[in-house]
Design an enzyme around this catalytic site. Sequence first.
Site, PDB file in Angstrom:
ATOM      1  N   GLY A  64       2.832   2.237  10.755  1.00 46.69           N
ATOM      2  CA  GLY A  64       3.901   3.348  10.639  1.00 46.69           C
ATOM      3  C   GLY A  64       4.427   3.571  11.758  1.00 46.69           C
TER       4      GLY A  64
ATOM      5  N   GLY B 161       2.990  -1.159   4.156  1.00 49.09           N
ATOM      6  CA  GLY B 161       3.138   0.375   3.807  1.00 49.09           C
ATOM      7  C   GLY B 161       4.480   0.641   3.647  1.00 49.09           C
ATOM      8  N   GLY B 162       5.081   1.264   4.369  1.00 46.67           N
ATOM      9  CA  GLY B 162       6.371   1.903   4.146  1.00 46.67           C
ATOM     10  C   GLY B 162       7.523   1.146   3.350  1.00 46.67           C
TER      11      GLY B 162
ATOM     12  CD  GLU C 132      -2.727   5.222   6.877  1.00 46.89           C
ATOM     13  OE1 GLU C 132      -2.665   5.107   5.621  1.00 46.89           O
ATOM     14  OE2 GLU C 132      -2.023   4.632   7.635  1.00 46.89           O
TER      15      GLU C 132
ATOM     16  CG  HIS D 107      -5.611   1.736   5.372  1.00 44.69           C
ATOM     17  ND1 HIS D 107      -5.225   2.851   6.403  1.00 44.69           N
ATOM     18  CD2 HIS D 107      -4.529   1.032   4.988  1.00 44.69           C
ATOM     19  CE1 HIS D 107      -3.972   2.503   6.694  1.00 44.69           C
ATOM     20  NE2 HIS D 107      -3.598   1.318   5.958  1.00 44.69           N
TER      21      HIS D 107
ATOM     22  CG  ASN E   1      -1.680   1.198   1.454  1.00 48.55           C
ATOM     23  OD1 ASN E   1      -1.838   2.044   0.612  1.00 48.55           O
ATOM     24  ND2 ASN E   1      -2.380   1.398   2.480  1.00 48.55           N
ATOM     25  CD1 TRP E   2       3.692   1.195  -2.710  1.00 49.30           C
ATOM     26  CD2 TRP E   2       3.842   2.366  -4.595  1.00 49.30           C
ATOM     27  NE1 TRP E   2       4.691   0.682  -3.355  1.00 49.30           N
ATOM     28  CE2 TRP E   2       4.680   1.502  -4.582  1.00 49.30           C
ATOM     29  CE3 TRP E   2       3.720   3.498  -5.747  1.00 49.30           C
ATOM     30  CZ2 TRP E   2       5.577   1.081  -5.734  1.00 49.30           C
ATOM     31  CZ3 TRP E   2       4.505   3.284  -6.761  1.00 49.30           C
ATOM     32  CH2 TRP E   2       5.554   1.915  -6.823  1.00 49.30           C
ATOM     33  CE  LYS E   3      -0.139   3.141   4.738  1.00 51.30           C
ATOM     34  NZ  LYS E   3      -0.021   3.131   6.318  1.00 51.30           N
TER      35      LYS E   3
ATOM     36  CD  GLU F  20      -3.294  -2.669   7.426  1.00 52.65           C
ATOM     37  OE1 GLU F  20      -2.014  -2.735   6.872  1.00 52.65           O
ATOM     38  OE2 GLU F  20      -3.808  -1.501   7.201  1.00 52.65           O
TER      39      GLU F  20
ATOM     40  CB  SER G 253       5.503  -1.934  11.950  1.00 54.44           C
ATOM     41  OG  SER G 253       5.154  -0.583  12.181  1.00 54.44           O
TER      42      SER G 253
HETATM   43  P1  13P Z   1       3.172   0.285   7.349  1.00 48.78           P
HETATM   44  O1  13P Z   1       3.809  -1.136   6.874  1.00 48.78           O
HETATM   45  O2  13P Z   1       4.262   1.631   7.028  1.00 48.78           O
HETATM   46  O3  13P Z   1       3.385   0.224   9.089  1.00 48.78           O
HETATM   47  O4  13P Z   1       1.680   0.517   6.988  1.00 48.78           O
HETATM   48  C1  13P Z   1       1.111  -0.602   7.165  1.00 48.78           C
HETATM   49  C2  13P Z   1      -0.262  -0.399   6.554  1.00 48.78           C
HETATM   50  O5  13P Z   1      -0.832   0.707   6.899  1.00 48.78           O
HETATM   51  C3  13P Z   1      -0.580  -0.931   5.197  1.00 48.78           C
HETATM   52  O6  13P Z   1      -1.700  -0.764   4.693  1.00 48.78           O
END
Ligand code: 13P
Length: 249
Positions: free
Chosen positions: A169, A230-231, A95, A93, A9-11, A163, A209
Site C-alpha cells: 500500500g 491489494g489496492g 496486517e 497477512h 485481496n480486497w481487505k 509481501e 504495490s
Molecule cells: P497493495 O497491492 O495495496 O500494496 O497490497 C498488497 C497486499 O497486501 C495484498 O495482500
Amino acid sequence: MARKIAAGNWKMNGGSAALSELTALAEATAGATAEIIICPPATLLSRASDATKDTPIAIGGQDCHTASAGAHTGDISTEMLTDAGAMSVILGHSERRTDHGETDALVCAKAETALSANLTAIVCIGETLEEREAGQTLAVAGRQLAASVPASATGATCVVAYEPVWAIGTGKVPTLEQIAEVHDFLRAELTTRFGAEIAEGISLLYGGSVKSSNAADIFAVSNVDGALVGGASLKAADFAPIVTALSNS
Ligand code: 13P
C-alpha cells in the site's frame, strides 16, 4: 510446474456495489490462462461466489479460525468459508500479524486447518523495513516460511505470498533483483524441506504495490508465479491487465 495465480485481496473494502466488479472482471479476463482468485470481505463471500459461479474466478477468504465452530466472536471457520463458496483462504497477512498479533505458529495451525478443509492456504510472509535495512530479509523470510507453512503442504494445497511489509500500500516496490533474491531463496528453502517435486509445484506470489504498470516486469522475475494484489484488485479495470500480464508471462 507451479500454477500461475493472480489473487486479489480486497481487505476491509467493498459492499454490495463492489460485486459488479466481479462481473466486469470476468468479462475483461475472458480467455485468460492464469488462475484468478478474489478474496472479498467475509460479508460478501456468498454473493461473490454466486456472482462468479459460471466464471473462472474463484473466491477466497482472508482469514480462518482453527476451530470448526464455537465461542469465538467475530471469527470465521473453514466450514463457513467452504459453505460460502470459498476455495482458498489468505493466512498470516502482515496486517493480521500486526493488528491481531498472529504468530507463525498460529498461521501454521490455521493453514493446517485450511488444508484439512480442502481450502488452498495462501500463506503470507515478508520482512519489515527495519528488518530489510538490518540485512535480515532472507533470515526473516526463511524463518517465517519454515514456521508458517505446514508439513503437509503441496502445490495443490498451498501457495506462498512474499509481501515485504514496506511495499504494501505504499507504492514502493523492491527492485526486480531484490524480488528475485527472495523468491529464489524461498524456492531453495522449499526444495530443501519438501524435495524438488513438491517445492516446484508450490506457487510463489509476490505482493506489495503490484499495478498494471509493473506487473509484466515482476512476472518475468525467476520463481515469481503470480501476485497477491491489494489496492489494484478492487477495480476490474485495474486488475484485469494484471491477470492478462500474468497469462502472457
Ligand atoms: P497493495 O497491492 O495495496 O500494496 O497490497 C498488497 C497486499 O497486501 C495484498 O495482500
